[in-house]
Design a protein around this motif. Structure first.
Motif, PDB file in Angstrom:
ATOM      1  N   PRO A  70       0.815  -1.216   0.000  1.00 24.96           N
ATOM      2  CA  PRO A  70       0.000   0.000   0.000  1.00 24.96           C
ATOM      3  C   PRO A  70       0.854   1.273   0.000  1.00 24.96           C
ATOM      4  CG  PRO A  70       0.131  -0.883   2.212  1.00 24.96           C
ATOM      5  CD  PRO A  70       0.916  -1.823   1.335  1.00 24.96           C
ATOM      6  N   SER A  71       0.262   2.361  -0.447  1.00 24.09           N
ATOM      7  CA  SER A  71       0.891   3.675  -0.307  1.00 24.09           C
ATOM      8  C   SER A  71       1.011   3.984   1.179  1.00 24.09           C
ATOM      9  CB  SER A  71       0.010   4.748  -0.953  1.00 24.09           C
ATOM     10  OG  SER A  71      -0.191   4.462  -2.309  1.00 24.09           O
ATOM     11  N   CYS A  72       1.857   4.954   1.493  1.00 27.02           N
ATOM     12  CA  CYS A  72       1.985   5.372   2.890  1.00 27.02           C
ATOM     13  C   CYS A  72       2.511   6.800   2.928  1.00 27.02           C
ATOM     14  CB  CYS A  72       2.908   4.424   3.661  1.00 27.02           C
ATOM     15  SG  CYS A  72       4.582   4.346   3.018  1.00 27.02           S
ATOM     16  N   LEU A  73       2.638   7.305   4.108  1.00 27.36           N
ATOM     17  CA  LEU A  73       3.120   8.672   4.271  1.00 27.36           C
ATOM     18  C   LEU A  73       4.454   8.630   5.020  1.00 27.36           C
ATOM     19  CD1 LEU A  73       1.895  11.425   3.523  1.00 27.36           C
ATOM     20  CD2 LEU A  73       1.087  11.592   5.892  1.00 27.36           C
ATOM     21  N   THR A  95      10.010   4.828  10.556  1.00 23.57           N
ATOM     22  CA  THR A  95       9.773   4.430   9.163  1.00 23.57           C
ATOM     23  C   THR A  95       8.417   3.746   9.074  1.00 23.57           C
ATOM     24  OG1 THR A  95      12.135   4.085   8.918  1.00 23.57           O
ATOM     25  CG2 THR A  95      10.729   3.128   7.223  1.00 23.57           C
ATOM     26  N   PRO A  96       7.529   4.178   8.154  1.00 28.11           N
ATOM     27  CA  PRO A  96       6.214   3.530   8.056  1.00 28.11           C
ATOM     28  C   PRO A  96       6.355   2.039   7.733  1.00 28.11           C
ATOM     29  CG  PRO A  96       6.353   5.459   6.602  1.00 28.11           C
ATOM     30  CD  PRO A  96       7.720   5.227   7.154  1.00 28.11           C
ATOM     31  N   PRO A  97       5.663   1.168   8.458  1.00 32.07           N
ATOM     32  CA  PRO A  97       5.769  -0.279   8.188  1.00 32.07           C
ATOM     33  C   PRO A  97       5.515  -0.646   6.711  1.00 32.07           C
ATOM     34  CG  PRO A  97       4.677   0.068  10.281  1.00 32.07           C
ATOM     35  CD  PRO A  97       4.846   1.437   9.668  1.00 32.07           C
ATOM     36  N   PRO A  98       4.553  -0.010   6.008  1.00 26.33           N
ATOM     37  CA  PRO A  98       4.375  -0.404   4.600  1.00 26.33           C
ATOM     38  C   PRO A  98       5.625  -0.155   3.746  1.00 26.33           C
ATOM     39  CG  PRO A  98       2.479   0.852   5.361  1.00 26.33           C
ATOM     40  CD  PRO A  98       3.532   0.972   6.431  1.00 26.33           C
ATOM     41  N   LEU A  99       6.405   0.859   4.125  1.00 26.37           N
ATOM     42  CA  LEU A  99       7.636   1.120   3.367  1.00 26.37           C
ATOM     43  C   LEU A  99       8.666   0.018   3.641  1.00 26.37           C
ATOM     44  CD1 LEU A  99       9.071   3.025   1.433  1.00 26.37           C
ATOM     45  CD2 LEU A  99       9.893   4.320   3.412  1.00 26.37           C
ATOM     46  N   LEU A 100       8.762  -0.402   4.890  1.00 27.18           N
ATOM     47  CA  LEU A 100       9.678  -1.506   5.227  1.00 27.18           C
ATOM     48  C   LEU A 100       9.269  -2.780   4.499  1.00 27.18           C
ATOM     49  CD1 LEU A 100      10.057  -0.936   9.081  1.00 27.18           C
ATOM     50  CD2 LEU A 100      11.736  -0.447   7.281  1.00 27.18           C
ATOM     51  N   HIS A 101       7.964  -2.968   4.407  1.00 28.04           N
ATOM     52  CA  HIS A 101       7.427  -4.143   3.728  1.00 28.04           C
ATOM     53  C   HIS A 101       7.784  -4.089   2.233  1.00 28.04           C
ATOM     54  CE1 HIS A 101       4.739  -7.431   3.044  1.00 28.04           C
ATOM     55  NE2 HIS A 101       3.953  -6.729   2.260  1.00 28.04           N
ATOM     56  N   GLN A 123      17.066   2.199   6.455  1.00 26.46           N
ATOM     57  CA  GLN A 123      16.835   3.526   7.020  1.00 26.46           C
ATOM     58  C   GLN A 123      16.660   4.517   5.867  1.00 26.46           C
ATOM     59  OE1 GLN A 123      19.702   4.647   9.979  1.00 26.46           O
ATOM     60  NE2 GLN A 123      18.833   6.691  10.177  1.00 26.46           N
ATOM     61  N   PRO A 124      15.405   4.946   5.615  1.00 28.03           N
ATOM     62  CA  PRO A 124      15.210   5.855   4.487  1.00 28.03           C
ATOM     63  C   PRO A 124      15.952   7.169   4.719  1.00 28.03           C
ATOM     64  CG  PRO A 124      13.137   5.547   5.713  1.00 28.03           C
ATOM     65  CD  PRO A 124      14.170   4.675   6.347  1.00 28.03           C
ATOM     66  N   HIS A 125      16.657   7.624   3.708  1.00 27.67           N
ATOM     67  CA  HIS A 125      17.366   8.901   3.847  1.00 27.67           C
ATOM     68  C   HIS A 125      17.469   9.598   2.502  1.00 27.67           C
ATOM     69  CE1 HIS A 125      20.453   6.046   2.664  1.00 27.67           C
ATOM     70  NE2 HIS A 125      21.123   7.071   2.175  1.00 27.67           N
ATOM     71  N   LEU A 126      17.299  10.875   2.547  1.00 28.42           N
ATOM     72  CA  LEU A 126      17.395  11.727   1.367  1.00 28.42           C
ATOM     73  C   LEU A 126      18.754  12.416   1.448  1.00 28.42           C
ATOM     74  CD1 LEU A 126      15.521  13.152  -0.912  1.00 28.42           C
ATOM     75  CD2 LEU A 126      15.359  14.999   0.758  1.00 28.42           C
ATOM     76  N   THR A 127      19.689  11.962   0.621  1.00 30.69           N
ATOM     77  CA  THR A 127      21.036  12.552   0.673  1.00 30.69           C
ATOM     78  C   THR A 127      20.972  13.987   0.155  1.00 30.69           C
ATOM     79  OG1 THR A 127      22.094  10.409   0.411  1.00 30.69           O
ATOM     80  CG2 THR A 127      23.416  12.330  -0.185  1.00 30.69           C
TER      81      THR A 127
END
Ligand code: ATP
Ligand code: MG
Length: 188
Positions: A70-73, A95-101, A123-127
């Protein structure tokens, strides 16, 4: 004959309005900290794939097609610094669980294709800046920035005389969020 390979990665690639908001955020980084990344290439890597053969790419695309997430925020709410790669980034407290999934499914697809994936916790990161040689003294806080994650992309990285370029090769739209009716944008 040598196998042709492309350097690829899965990423969150911002839609134009989101990119404008991210560019504004990039402007909050104190000046003189290193080499700011070009604003038109801001992205969040999901899974770095490296050198991928044509057959592997086909299998990856087929697997991406089958992903059901699913989408997430995603809420960016902090700057961070990593000493070894010398990068300054914007990231999130949780981190939103759907993104980890989604990342787990993409990692699995890459492994199945024989690609070696990063096994560290995602670990999501925007360089935002590269070549930041020492920890910045006290990074400013900022107003949290929401990023609606409604699609993911397969991106090609090419090294050219002028530097590295990124090109989106495919985009997959995620299922709408349970609490939202908005869908995602397709870029290609
Ligand atoms: P350069 O390597 O020339 O400095 P770059 O790092 O921007 O440029 P790539 O190395 O092709 O370009 O990387 C593409 C994306 O994947 C970037 O977001 C990068 O941070 C990320 N990435 C690269 N290598 C890895 C890795 N081993 N693990 C996780 N992410 C990676
Ligand atoms: Mg690199």
């Amino acid at each position: 004959m040598a196998v042709e390979r492309q350097r690829l990665f899965f990423a969150l690639w911002p839609a134009p309005a989101q990119r404008a908001a991210l560019s504004h955020l990039a402007g909050r980084v104190p000046a003189g900290l290193g080499r700011p990344v070009s604003l038109d290439t801001l992205h969040i890597t999901l899974v770095f794939l490296g050198a991928v053969s044509t057959e592997q790419r086909q299998a990856l695309e087929a697997a991406a097609e089958r992903i059901n997430a699913p989408s997430c925020l995603l809420t960016l709410d902090r700057f961070g610094y990593w000493r070894k790669p010398q990068v300054l980034w914007a990231g999130c407290a949780s981190t939103p669980p759907p993104l980890l999934h989604l990342v787990a499914q993409l990692q699995r697809a890459a492994s199945v294709c024989g690609l070696r994936v990063d096994t560290r916790p995602y670990q999501p990161h925007l360089t935002l800046c590269r070549k930041v040689r020492r920890p910045p003294p006290g990074l400013p806080g900022f107003e949290p920035l929401s990023w609606p994650v409604a699609a993911f992309s397969l991106v090609e990285s090419q090294t050219r005389p002028g530097g590295v370029t990124y090109t989106q090769r495919r985009v997959w739209v995620l299922a709408p969020r349970a609490d939202s009716t908005s869908g995602g944008d397709s870029v290609e």
